[in-house]
Design an enzyme around this catalytic site. Sequence first.
Site, mmCIF file in Angstrom:
data_model
loop_
_atom_site.group_PDB
_atom_site.id
_atom_site.type_symbol
_atom_site.label_atom_id
_atom_site.label_comp_id
_atom_site.label_asym_id
_atom_site.label_seq_id
_atom_site.Cartn_x
_atom_site.Cartn_y
_atom_site.Cartn_z
ATOM 1 N N TYR A 103 40.267 36.940 36.380
ATOM 2 C CA TYR A 103 39.589 36.407 37.567
ATOM 3 C C TYR A 103 39.612 34.871 37.489
ATOM 4 O O TYR A 103 39.176 34.281 36.511
ATOM 5 C CB TYR A 103 38.161 36.926 37.582
ATOM 6 C CG TYR A 103 37.370 36.729 38.856
ATOM 7 C CD1 TYR A 103 37.749 35.830 39.839
ATOM 8 C CD2 TYR A 103 36.212 37.466 39.084
ATOM 9 C CE1 TYR A 103 37.013 35.666 40.986
ATOM 10 C CE2 TYR A 103 35.451 37.311 40.237
ATOM 11 C CZ TYR A 103 35.854 36.404 41.184
ATOM 12 O OH TYR A 103 35.114 36.237 42.336
ATOM 13 N N CYS A 104 40.129 34.227 38.529
ATOM 14 C CA CYS A 104 40.125 32.765 38.658
ATOM 15 C C CYS A 104 40.817 32.125 37.455
ATOM 16 O O CYS A 104 41.965 32.428 37.160
ATOM 17 C CB CYS A 104 38.697 32.268 38.845
ATOM 18 S SG CYS A 104 38.561 30.492 39.215
ATOM 19 N N VAL A 105 40.131 31.248 36.712
ATOM 20 C CA VAL A 105 40.759 30.542 35.599
ATOM 21 C C VAL A 105 41.227 31.515 34.524
ATOM 22 O O VAL A 105 42.233 31.274 33.850
ATOM 23 C CB VAL A 105 39.788 29.494 35.018
ATOM 24 C CG1 VAL A 105 38.512 30.140 34.527
ATOM 25 C CG2 VAL A 105 40.420 28.727 33.887
ATOM 26 N N GLY B 214 42.468 34.360 35.225
ATOM 27 C CA GLY B 214 43.716 34.879 35.776
ATOM 28 C C GLY B 214 44.875 33.937 35.497
ATOM 29 O O GLY B 214 45.984 34.376 35.157
ATOM 30 N N PHE C 246 42.594 38.248 40.301
ATOM 31 C CA PHE C 246 41.589 38.000 41.330
ATOM 32 C C PHE C 246 41.559 36.502 41.619
ATOM 33 O O PHE C 246 41.183 35.696 40.757
ATOM 34 C CB PHE C 246 40.197 38.436 40.866
ATOM 35 C CG PHE C 246 39.999 39.916 40.703
ATOM 36 C CD1 PHE C 246 40.933 40.830 41.163
ATOM 37 C CD2 PHE C 246 38.855 40.403 40.088
ATOM 38 C CE1 PHE C 246 40.734 42.199 41.011
ATOM 39 C CE2 PHE C 246 38.645 41.759 39.931
ATOM 40 C CZ PHE C 246 39.590 42.662 40.387
#
Length: 576
Positions: free
Chosen positions: A309-311, A313, A338
């Site tokens: 998710y985000c960083v 990811g 994500f």
Amino acid sequence: MADPADQPSTAIPSLAELQQWTWVLGRAQQMMMEQGFDLAEAMMPADTPAAAALGGAHDYWSDSIALWQRWLDPAAAAPPPAASDGDPRDRRFTAPAWRDDPLFDWIRRSYHLLAGRMLGEVDALADLPDRQREQLRFATRALVDAISPANFPLTNPEVIERTIATNGQNLLDGLQHMLADLARGQLTHSDGNAFELGRNLATTPGKVIKRTPLYELIHYAPTTDTVLATPLVIFPPWINRFYILDLTPEKSFIRWAVAQGISVFAVSWKSADATMKDVSWDDYVVAQAEVVETIRALLAVPAVHAIGYCVAGTTLAATLAWLAARGEAEQIASATFFTAQVDFAEAGDLAYFVDDDALALIRAVSPEGFLDGRYMAATFNLLRGRDLIWSYVTNHYLLGRDYPPFDLLHWNADTTNLPLDWHLGYLTDLYRDNLLVQPGALAIRGVPLDLSRVATPSYVQAGRDDHIAPAASVWSITRLFRGPMRFVLAGSGHIAGVVNPPAAGKYQYWTNDAPADTLDAFVAGATETKGSWWPDWSAWLRRHGDAMVPATGARLPGEGTLPALGDAPGDYVRTR
């Protein structure tokens, strides 16, 4: 003693007298401006940039005078300038008095004229590089939001009305809110007493089965008799607490995934302190690979599914490239992203915080080797200052309203500290220099990274209204990996677009199975589906292995070779 006749009069002028003097001053100002514009236009060729800017200023002042005259003499006034209407969806000006009261209607319209003029000046600047123009536009927009008349007690009719109705109690309550925020060094968004970890947040049953100086690994208890043979591990961003994916039971992605018959593991990262001053991005990549190996050994499986998710990811993409370079790519059966960026060419407004001055400030406020999470929280608030700063100033400092209970905003305020070396490296190597997309430009423990070597099946989710990881930036991953890929565009933004349980029936998502070279082409041919994209992801996951096994033995937290160290949500999530 002075003669009373020599003293200035203290009589309050009548409304008619005020209007007369206001008209005189306004007319004098108009006459001087018109004369100045006539002289300037006579001296300046019409096709010069300065002349164009002057023409815009003439329009602005003409519209301003029109509004002034409309307030002084509404019956004889022409219709208000269209530029003064503003956006009808602007929630700052929804109170009827902003339109029904002539004074506040004039204040509102004058503000919209000024805001449009200031932003227009940025667009009119000649020979300005695009990046500098966008930086200037961002700063100007922040200033425009800050000077809104809704933010000041004497120019906001709602505040005036409430102050009269409460005999000023709203201002005392608001002062109390403001002083409390100053004491904690952070703007409050939600009722801090409404939620508690383990009681109504992060309640999915599970056990911590591993703890290192960087993370805890949580294994969640199955709720079905059988589970997918290939387990799932979730890597949340360490910029915030992991429980964004385990909010209230109704919103918990983790609880929902467990109910789908998936063996779920999640990492809870440690909030940085002085002991982590030397932690770098390499350590997070290696940690992700280590977690994968831990789960594989625990369950005796060849591979795991992974979510970043985000960083996390972004880091998962680097982990995939690292494993591919080491000949170990098969350890991850599929990867889900994500709202994660790997190509930062279109990284959005956060890219404005990576110049030399910003980096120097980060170093200055991090003398112990870690960045206080409140600075990051303030940065994210600035990205949506109108919604996340000024609306709260108005509602809770000026109107004195109590804070509502809101689980997403409670989580958002539950900040984590960041290792300084990692943070500076992330901003410079990725946001500023965009090195991850350049084969061999970055290396992990001496192993060069090349995203084009990643063949792992991938599910990429982006948020249509994401202001942190813009959808166009997330889309770029589709042209970097060479493995099979499914791209899904979800309604809403960086958080609500992800945390959207099917039972809520909110938002929508778009899919397109036809080849598309750009996000615009994807959207043009996409099919819209109402509701959550979670079931689409679950069906996709099963296409990459639908074998089931009994939920016994090591599939139960703490029953395998890794004994339980404590109950979920663990210790690190509670560390402040």
